[in-house]
Scaffold this motif. Structure first.
Motif, mmCIF file in Angstrom:
data_model
loop_
_atom_site.group_PDB
_atom_site.id
_atom_site.type_symbol
_atom_site.label_atom_id
_atom_site.label_comp_id
_atom_site.label_asym_id
_atom_site.label_seq_id
_atom_site.Cartn_x
_atom_site.Cartn_y
_atom_site.Cartn_z
ATOM 1 N N ARG A 98 13.799 -53.318 -57.368
ATOM 2 C CA ARG A 98 13.522 -53.568 -58.698
ATOM 3 C C ARG A 98 13.783 -55.408 -59.116
ATOM 4 N NH1 ARG A 98 18.606 -50.532 -56.953
ATOM 5 N NH2 ARG A 98 20.465 -52.309 -56.163
ATOM 6 N N GLN A 138 18.463 -59.874 -47.382
ATOM 7 C CA GLN A 138 19.552 -60.013 -46.496
ATOM 8 C C GLN A 138 19.687 -58.913 -46.844
ATOM 9 O OE1 GLN A 138 21.150 -63.580 -45.709
ATOM 10 N NE2 GLN A 138 22.143 -61.583 -44.267
ATOM 11 N N LEU A 139 19.714 -58.282 -47.473
ATOM 12 C CA LEU A 139 20.667 -56.704 -47.502
ATOM 13 C C LEU A 139 19.820 -55.784 -46.404
ATOM 14 C CD1 LEU A 139 21.215 -55.884 -50.976
ATOM 15 C CD2 LEU A 139 22.466 -57.035 -49.256
ATOM 16 N N SER A 171 20.140 -57.721 -42.364
ATOM 17 C CA SER A 171 21.718 -57.054 -42.612
ATOM 18 C C SER A 171 20.898 -55.511 -42.109
ATOM 19 C CB SER A 171 22.619 -56.471 -43.263
ATOM 20 O OG SER A 171 22.838 -57.974 -43.946
ATOM 21 N N SER A 172 20.338 -54.201 -42.641
ATOM 22 C CA SER A 172 20.251 -52.996 -41.752
ATOM 23 C C SER A 172 19.341 -53.119 -40.980
ATOM 24 C CB SER A 172 19.704 -52.090 -43.391
ATOM 25 O OG SER A 172 20.437 -51.770 -44.367
ATOM 26 N N ALA A 213 14.527 -42.804 -41.471
ATOM 27 C CA ALA A 213 15.776 -42.367 -42.581
ATOM 28 C C ALA A 213 15.993 -43.802 -43.436
ATOM 29 C CB ALA A 213 16.449 -41.687 -42.372
ATOM 30 N N LEU A 214 16.664 -44.490 -42.262
ATOM 31 C CA LEU A 214 17.071 -46.072 -42.895
ATOM 32 C C LEU A 214 15.819 -47.049 -43.625
ATOM 33 C CD1 LEU A 214 19.095 -48.344 -41.978
ATOM 34 C CD2 LEU A 214 17.949 -49.398 -41.100
ATOM 35 N N MET A 271 16.474 -44.889 -47.329
ATOM 36 C CA MET A 271 16.869 -45.498 -48.071
ATOM 37 C C MET A 271 17.107 -46.285 -48.229
ATOM 38 S SD MET A 271 21.098 -46.104 -45.991
ATOM 39 C CE MET A 271 20.690 -47.658 -46.246
ATOM 40 N N LEU A 272 16.674 -47.874 -48.330
ATOM 41 C CA LEU A 272 16.701 -48.984 -48.207
ATOM 42 C C LEU A 272 15.738 -49.307 -49.635
ATOM 43 C CD1 LEU A 272 16.007 -50.887 -44.933
ATOM 44 C CD2 LEU A 272 18.258 -50.938 -46.190
ATOM 45 N N ASP A 293 14.795 -46.401 -51.151
ATOM 46 C CA ASP A 293 15.228 -45.655 -52.612
ATOM 47 C C ASP A 293 16.791 -46.297 -53.316
ATOM 48 O OD1 ASP A 293 13.873 -43.353 -51.891
ATOM 49 O OD2 ASP A 293 15.211 -42.663 -50.796
ATOM 50 N N GLY A 294 17.678 -46.982 -52.330
ATOM 51 C CA GLY A 294 18.697 -48.101 -52.609
ATOM 52 C C GLY A 294 18.493 -49.205 -53.909
#
Lengths: 197, 197
Positions: free
Chosen positions: A149, A158-159, A162-163, A187-188, A191-192, A194-195
């Protein structure tokens, strides 16, 4: 002093590269604590003064090795140029982990105590920034094409950083508490996506 | 030897606690590298033999300080028992960061080189596991109430831990490249909720 024919390197530059090669071998063998002027001189087969003259001290050696590391990370994460934005982001994430697992001593030095130990030269900051920019570019590409998005690409990068940094740091430290570290990392990444979609 | 009246501690146990207190002060002041039997003895005002007798060597001291750290992290992340599953998860994430920023030397030792340096005793593994379990419990609570999609709570907890560990590690290392580290961390927590819902 004339320019050498191979890649335009002067002999002086070639000597410097050979010393950084030696420093990398010392880092891999003995860790950051063992990366001393004396050890690098011995590894390269030169007098300690030859190392002092080019790198000043241990800080300068660490900075030279970190710069190589950031270049390698930037190259690894820029490698894939898949047209599909999601595929390009996933490849970037996978290549980040591959780099870290292949170069654990470099990775630990780049984002652990090494970075604060090194003389914070402008050149080193530029090289580190180039590695982050490789990710920011991929995030922007993904935002422009609807895979992520819209938002500030640096903030989103940065997010993600971090992950993935956390995941590879835990893996390098033997702290993946699930049976399959590779599956957990996939999976991480999902998740990134999807989030941030 | 009779049980002391305060908390049922024997005098011997009180001495041990005083030595761990001293070890924590040395860790905060001098870092993990400075955490030696000699330094802790000097800090506690006892003979080095008194430290050797209780902790064996530096490994035993590190293990004792790490155990305190894991207990503190478990307590911090279990603190909030909000009925709302999303609020409980957010509080857990915020408390994780607060603990790390308040105890950077402990945090670095717990998940950095300290853990591999320490003698890997069963007791220490139990304490570390209890800290992870605090997060797993919150994930399970969130799954049971629809805040997170159903799945293996440990696997999902590993993903959350990877991300928050990475974020606080970068923050402790001065590697948040956005203007506001707290805002970036809040965005990370929201990304986790969105990606795992």
């Amino acid at each position: 002093m004339t320019e050498g024919s191979a890649g335009g390197r002067t002999p002086s530059r070639a000597v410097e590269q050979a010393l950084v090669d030696a420093a990398e071998r010392v880092l891999v063998r003995d860790g950051l604590g063992g990366l001393t002027v004396r050890a690098v001189a011995a590894e390269a087969g030169v007098a300690p003064m030859g190392v002092y003259n080019r790198f000043g001290n241990k800080d300068g050696l660490v900075a030279a090795v970190l710069a190589r590391g950031f270049d390698g990370l930037a190259a690894a994460t820029s490698e894939d140029t898949d047209v599909d934005p999601t595929a390009r982001l996933l490849a970037c994430g996978r290549n980040y982990r591959r780099f870290a697992l292949a170069h654990p001593q470099h990775y630990g030095a780049m984002f652990g105590p090494g970075l604060s130990q090194a003389a914070p030269t402008a050149e080193l900051a530029d090289r580190a920034d180039a590695a982050f920019t490789a990710l920011v570019d991929r995030v922007r590409y993904g935002m422009d094409r609807g895979a992520l998005r819209p938002g500030d690409p640096r903030g989103t990068a940065q997010l993600i950083w971090s992950s993935v940094h956390g995941a590879v740091s835990l893996e390098l430290g033997g702290l993946v508490l699930t049976p399959d570290a590779a599956a957990s990392y996939e999976a991480l990444l999902q998740m990134l996506l999807d989030g941030l979609r």
